[in-house]
Design an enzyme around this catalytic site. Structure first.
Site, PDB file in Angstrom:
ATOM      1  N   ALA A   1     -40.679 -99.266 -37.408  1.00 25.34           N
ATOM      2  CA  ALA A   1     -42.093 -98.877 -37.310  1.00 25.34           C
ATOM      3  C   ALA A   1     -42.313 -98.140 -36.109  1.00 25.34           C
ATOM      4  O   ALA A   1     -42.232 -98.555 -34.843  1.00 25.34           O
ATOM      5  CB  ALA A   1     -42.827-100.447 -37.073  1.00 25.34           C
TER       6      ALA A   1
ATOM      7  N   GLY B   1     -46.358-100.241 -27.829  1.00 22.30           N
ATOM      8  CA  GLY B   1     -45.410-100.760 -28.741  1.00 22.30           C
ATOM      9  C   GLY B   1     -45.940-101.327 -30.037  1.00 22.30           C
ATOM     10  O   GLY B   1     -47.316-100.886 -30.408  1.00 22.30           O
ATOM     11  N   ASN B   2     -45.505-101.744 -30.952  1.00 25.55           N
ATOM     12  CA  ASN B   2     -46.085-102.812 -32.191  1.00 25.55           C
ATOM     13  C   ASN B   2     -45.059-103.998 -32.567  1.00 25.55           C
ATOM     14  O   ASN B   2     -44.205-104.135 -31.739  1.00 25.55           O
ATOM     15  CB  ASN B   2     -46.038-101.832 -33.238  1.00 25.55           C
ATOM     16  CG  ASN B   2     -44.708-101.357 -33.698  1.00 25.55           C
ATOM     17  OD1 ASN B   2     -43.860-102.250 -34.315  1.00 25.55           O
ATOM     18  ND2 ASN B   2     -44.172-100.088 -33.680  1.00 25.55           N
ATOM     19  N   HIS B   3     -45.694-104.805 -33.374  1.00 24.36           N
ATOM     20  CA  HIS B   3     -45.115-106.189 -33.687  1.00 24.36           C
ATOM     21  C   HIS B   3     -43.805-106.194 -34.319  1.00 24.36           C
ATOM     22  O   HIS B   3     -43.370-107.283 -34.746  1.00 24.36           O
ATOM     23  CB  HIS B   3     -46.232-106.951 -34.442  1.00 24.36           C
ATOM     24  CG  HIS B   3     -47.402-107.287 -33.463  1.00 24.36           C
ATOM     25  ND1 HIS B   3     -47.238-108.077 -32.146  1.00 24.36           N
ATOM     26  CD2 HIS B   3     -48.861-106.908 -33.662  1.00 24.36           C
ATOM     27  CE1 HIS B   3     -48.246-108.026 -31.568  1.00 24.36           C
ATOM     28  NE2 HIS B   3     -49.392-107.498 -32.421  1.00 24.36           N
TER      29      HIS B   3
END
Ligand code: CTP
Length: 399
Positions: A275, A208-210
């Site tokens: 994102a 995943g990402n932030h």
């Protein structure tokens, strides 16, 4: 639609005054500030304490506070309000309003208010139909007030007929309808992506990402408040969207987000603020991957680029907006993305700017147009950034 509006609620003395509590809760939930004026008689049907607690403001009844002499200015109240809602409006109060009998704070404020006035009558069916009352209501309508008609049904008297005050939801709907007219993005279909995507490795792990989704949610709210019909396609986030004009669709992976966006590609304006993962595991292990002493390699394959796909199929009436979060060569990279994805403009934020980017409540953006024009903005809250972006969209759509 009602978020940020100041609503002055006038309660007169009828049994339906109890519904003013539900109405106040709904209005507060919609993000409005509510001040309540009650007539002396209204206090016998619902307590000022209930209304003060729900509206989070002291209740106004007299022209001045008898305890400290503080003046409750009907003129200031009238100027403060974006809308005056009189619910319930009894035959007595409407009679005074129609004939300028200014013997209480409610009617005096009504007479000085410059905002739209909504009147929700309540009374027994014979009173309602009495020519004197009908005449007063007609006069009030002729003066430009908006009547929210009562419903038919069983009345407090036991009689059955017209006279039940409209339900709180119907009153809020009437307000929403009024404020959604003439809005700048009214009738536009807007597609917004938000948040991260989670690319499963096995049943318990993902890449995943932030991204928190805050920017995309702020945009959805702001644009819906300008009258647009918003579809918000979000990855996994921990945010609620309380705007009833936003149709939220939850997705997890880049593939799911892609498929939902394609389903909604009949947009007027699309804002790609998610994102989205560029890579996803080639295969998802069906069972939890167990550790051993060897290195673990996960082969990744490319995901589909949603913005680029929408850019390919976009027609000349559609506006496609991208986001770019960069760490270096910011402008150059952003300009390349405009071309590559056929965007109308891109919103650049640089991770080099303090307070910009993921997880924060603030952002600092530069709008970069197709012809390379840079419009920089100050660091501000994501809500205010959403306003700046919405203003720019308004400017190019109303050209
Ligand atoms: N985007 C998208 N689908 C993807 C990847 C990106 O819709 N699979 C959109 C983003 O929502 C954003 C824009 O494309 O509006 C740019 O995203 P970004 O990740 O900065 O660009 P990439 O093309 O992925 O380039 P890179 O990650 O190499 O910077």
């Amino acid at each position: 639609m009602l978020k940020g509006k100041n609503i002055l609620l006038g309660i007169s003395g009828g049994i339906a005054a109890y519904k003013a509590a539900g109405l106040t809760r709904l209005l507060v939930k919609q993000g409005t500030s509510v001040k309540v004026i009650m007539t002396e008689k209204a206090k016998e049907f619902i307590t000022p304490l209930t209304m003060a607690t729900l509206s989070k403001n002291p209740i106004l009844v007299d022209f001045y506070n008898p305890e400290n002499g503080d003046w409750n200015s009907h003129v200031d109240l009238g100027l403060w309000a974006d809308a005056l809602v009189i619910a319930p409006a009894t035959a007595n109060t409407m009679g005074k309003m129609a004939n300028a009998i200014a013997d209480n704070l409610l009617v005096t404020t009504y007479l000085s208010a410059r905002c739209p006035v909504f009147i929700a009558p309540t009374m027994d069916l014979d009173m309602y139909k009495h020519p004197a009352n009908e005449k007063n209501m007609k006069t009030l309508e002729e003066y430009g007030n908006i009547m929210i008609e009562p419903n038919s049904g069983e009345l407090a008297s036991g009689l059955v007929g017209k006279g039940r005050m409209a339900e709180p939801e119907e009153i809020v709907d009437a307000l929403n309808k009024y404020f959604s007219k003439n809005l700048s993005l009214s009738g536009k279909k807007v597609l917004i992506t938000a948040g991260p995507t989670h690319e499963a490795i096995d049943p318990v792990r993902f890449i995943g990402n932030h991204s928190s989704g805050k920017m995309g949610f702020a945009l959805a709210d702001e644009i819906a408040n300008r009258g647009a019909n918003v579809t918000l396609i979000t990855g996994p986030v921990n945010i609620n969207c309380n705007n009833s004009a936003v149709n939220r669709i939850n997705t997890i992976s880049a593939e799911q987000m892609f498929n939902e966006c394609i389903k909604h590609s009949d947009y007027d304006i699309a804002i790609m603020s998610a994102a989205v993962a560029d890579y996803t595991p080639e295969t998802i292990a069906q069972k939890k991957v167990k550790k051993n002493d060897n290195e673990l390699e996960i082969k990744l394959k490319r995901t589909k680029d949603i913005a680029a796909e929408l850019g390919k199929t976009k027609n000349s009436n559609q506006i496609l907006i991208g986001f770019a979060l960069e760490t270096d060569n910011e402008t150059e990279n952003a300009v390349k993305k405009i071309e590559k994805k056929n965007l109308d403009f891109i919103v650049l934020n640089s991770l080099n700017d303090k307070g910009a980017g993921f997880k924060t409540d603030t952002n600092k953006i530069t709008i970069i147009t197709r012809n390379g024009h840079n419009i920089p903005f100050e660091l501000k809250s994501k809500q205010k950034v959403a306003c700046d972006i919405a203003d720019y969209i308004e400017k190019i759509t109303n050209k």
